[in-house]
Enzyme design. Structure first.
Site, mmCIF file in Angstrom:
data_model
loop_
_atom_site.group_PDB
_atom_site.id
_atom_site.type_symbol
_atom_site.label_atom_id
_atom_site.label_comp_id
_atom_site.label_asym_id
_atom_site.label_seq_id
_atom_site.Cartn_x
_atom_site.Cartn_y
_atom_site.Cartn_z
ATOM 1 N N HIS A 161 0.821 -1.226 0.000
ATOM 2 C CA HIS A 161 0.000 0.000 0.000
ATOM 3 C C HIS A 161 0.850 1.269 0.000
ATOM 4 O O HIS A 161 0.307 2.376 -0.053
ATOM 5 C CB HIS A 161 -0.934 0.028 1.214
ATOM 6 C CG HIS A 161 -1.938 -1.082 1.234
ATOM 7 N ND1 HIS A 161 -2.757 -1.356 0.165
ATOM 8 C CD2 HIS A 161 -2.241 -1.994 2.192
ATOM 9 C CE1 HIS A 161 -3.539 -2.392 0.461
ATOM 10 N NE2 HIS A 161 -3.242 -2.802 1.680
ATOM 11 N N ASP A 197 -2.695 -10.636 -2.226
ATOM 12 C CA ASP A 197 -3.264 -10.145 -0.968
ATOM 13 C C ASP A 197 -4.729 -9.801 -1.210
ATOM 14 O O ASP A 197 -5.116 -9.441 -2.325
ATOM 15 C CB ASP A 197 -2.481 -8.896 -0.548
ATOM 16 C CG ASP A 197 -2.827 -8.400 0.837
ATOM 17 O OD1 ASP A 197 -2.032 -8.634 1.760
ATOM 18 O OD2 ASP A 197 -3.883 -7.751 0.996
ATOM 19 N N HIS A 199 -6.316 -7.291 -0.349
ATOM 20 C CA HIS A 199 -6.468 -5.860 -0.633
ATOM 21 C C HIS A 199 -5.731 -5.504 -1.914
ATOM 22 O O HIS A 199 -4.646 -6.029 -2.184
ATOM 23 C CB HIS A 199 -5.890 -5.025 0.509
ATOM 24 C CG HIS A 199 -6.532 -5.276 1.836
ATOM 25 N ND1 HIS A 199 -6.031 -6.202 2.727
ATOM 26 C CD2 HIS A 199 -7.621 -4.730 2.407
ATOM 27 C CE1 HIS A 199 -6.804 -6.210 3.819
ATOM 28 N NE2 HIS A 199 -7.776 -5.323 3.652
ATOM 29 N N ASP A 286 -4.409 -12.747 3.611
ATOM 30 C CA ASP A 286 -5.680 -12.300 4.191
ATOM 31 C C ASP A 286 -6.896 -12.618 3.327
ATOM 32 O O ASP A 286 -8.025 -12.277 3.696
ATOM 33 C CB ASP A 286 -5.636 -10.811 4.575
ATOM 34 C CG ASP A 286 -4.968 -9.943 3.535
ATOM 35 O OD1 ASP A 286 -4.684 -10.424 2.426
ATOM 36 O OD2 ASP A 286 -4.725 -8.754 3.849
HETATM 37 ZN ZN ZN Z 1 -4.126 -7.111 2.872
#
Ligand code: ZN
Length: 343
Positions: A161, A197, A199, A286
């Protein structure tokens, strides 16, 4: 498979986390690394401890003023009257402010707002050292696969991120992007990044947005109802030289093994078409069905199958750890993925 890890990463032990207006304990904690190490032991894999990334190495993808901020912020912050123990921004510059601004403000509160995207990246006294140690692991993994094979970097804090000049979502230095750039510098003409991931890998997308030599592929839960909220949609394909070199594969909430692996197959097909010389995997766990904030429902077997499918590309592959926050199962999921990969 060569593995890389650093005890220095434990110096980042964030406390603050804001969720839906409630302050909660941060879950990007050193216990995650302990769980991941248990997963490596299960496979009989030992990890080497590389040196932390140097400032010159970090400059390969990060801006100088951002690195200055990360290094200085915790010290300047605690000198503020009444400050909490960690840097957490209380204002971010809006697009209107940036458009009309006539000067840059060097106060730590202004810098914190400019260099962080959200409240999920608290900076403590050990954060920069830990993030540089994690980045050192990613760079070592990239170096290890120059001649082929695969390597794993136990990166904590994670990195996908983080933008060139901004932290966010538990990430400070973009380990995955640093590994990809290192592979480019060591002779790989084209590099693909595959982010699994749950996200969207928004920082990595941002860093390579206008680059045609690095394909960024991200498989993640629908950002219409999940972090990072503003990006991660299928229409985002890159710009300038990078037009067409970014592929987002958002999945509906609750997607389980078959749907997730089908999306992965689309990503792998795009990577094959791109004909890269090397691959970086941003390995978040995740997407697991057992994740505390779960959006997807992938099983242990799903992670093993993903490992096998990615290994079938037969590319030099640097695997960088990203998210995954259920410390009870994180190591098991890593062992299953790497076992499937053939590690
Ligand atoms: Zn994540």
């Amino acid at each position: 498979m060569q593995c890389f890890d650093s005890a220095e990463e434990a110096r980042h032990a964030p406390q603050f986390f804001l969720m839906r207006g409630a302050v909660r304990p941060n879950f990007e904690v050193p216990a995650r690394a302990a769980s991941l190490r248990a997963g490596l032991r299960e496979l009989g894999l030992a990890a080497a401890a590389p040196p932390p990334a140097t400032r010159a190495e970090l400059r390969a993808v990060h801006a100088a003023d951002y690195l200055d901020f990360l290094e200085d912020a915790a010290r300047d912050w605690v000198a503020l009257p009444g400050a909490g123990p960690e840097v957490v921004a209380n204002i971010h510059p809006t697009p209107e402010m940036l458009q009309q601004s006539s000067r840059s403000n060097g106060h730590v509160i202004a810098r914190a707002g400019a260099h962080t995207a959200d409240a999920a990246c608290p900076i403590g006294p050990g954060t920069f050292a830990a993030a540089a140690a994690a980045a050192g692991c990613a760079l070592a993994a990239a170096e290890a696969v120059r001649g082929g094979g695969a390597a794993y970097a136990l990166c904590r804090p994670p990195g996908h991120h983080a933008y060139a000049g901004r932290a966010g979502g538990h990430c400070y230095l973009n380990n995955t992007a640093l590994a990809a750039q290192r592979l480019r510098e060591r002779g790989a003409g084209r590099v693909a990044v595959l982010d699994v991931d749950s996200h969207h890998g928004n920082g990595t997308q941002g860093i390579f947005w206008e680059r045609g030599d690095v394909l960024t592929v991200s498989l993640h839960a629908d950002p219409g109802r999940y972090y990072p909220w503003y990006v991660g949609f299928a229409e985002e394909r890159g710009a300038a030289d990078g037009e067409g070199a970014n592929l987002n594969l958002p999945l509906p909430f609750g997607t389980a093994d078959e749907g997730w692996l089908e999306g992965l197959g689309q990503g792998l097909a795009a990577i094959r078409r791109f004909r890269p010389d090397a691959l970086v995997v941003a390995l978040g766990m995740d997407a697991s069905k057992d994740e505390p904030l779960n959006a997807l429902a992938v099983t242990e077997e799903g992670f093993a199958r993903a490992g096998a499918a990615i290994a079938a590309l037969r590319l030099p592959t640097a695997i960088c750890q990203e998210g995954g926050y259920n410390t009870d199962i994180l190591g098991t999921l890593l062992a299953r993925f790497l076992g499937g990969f053939g590690g």
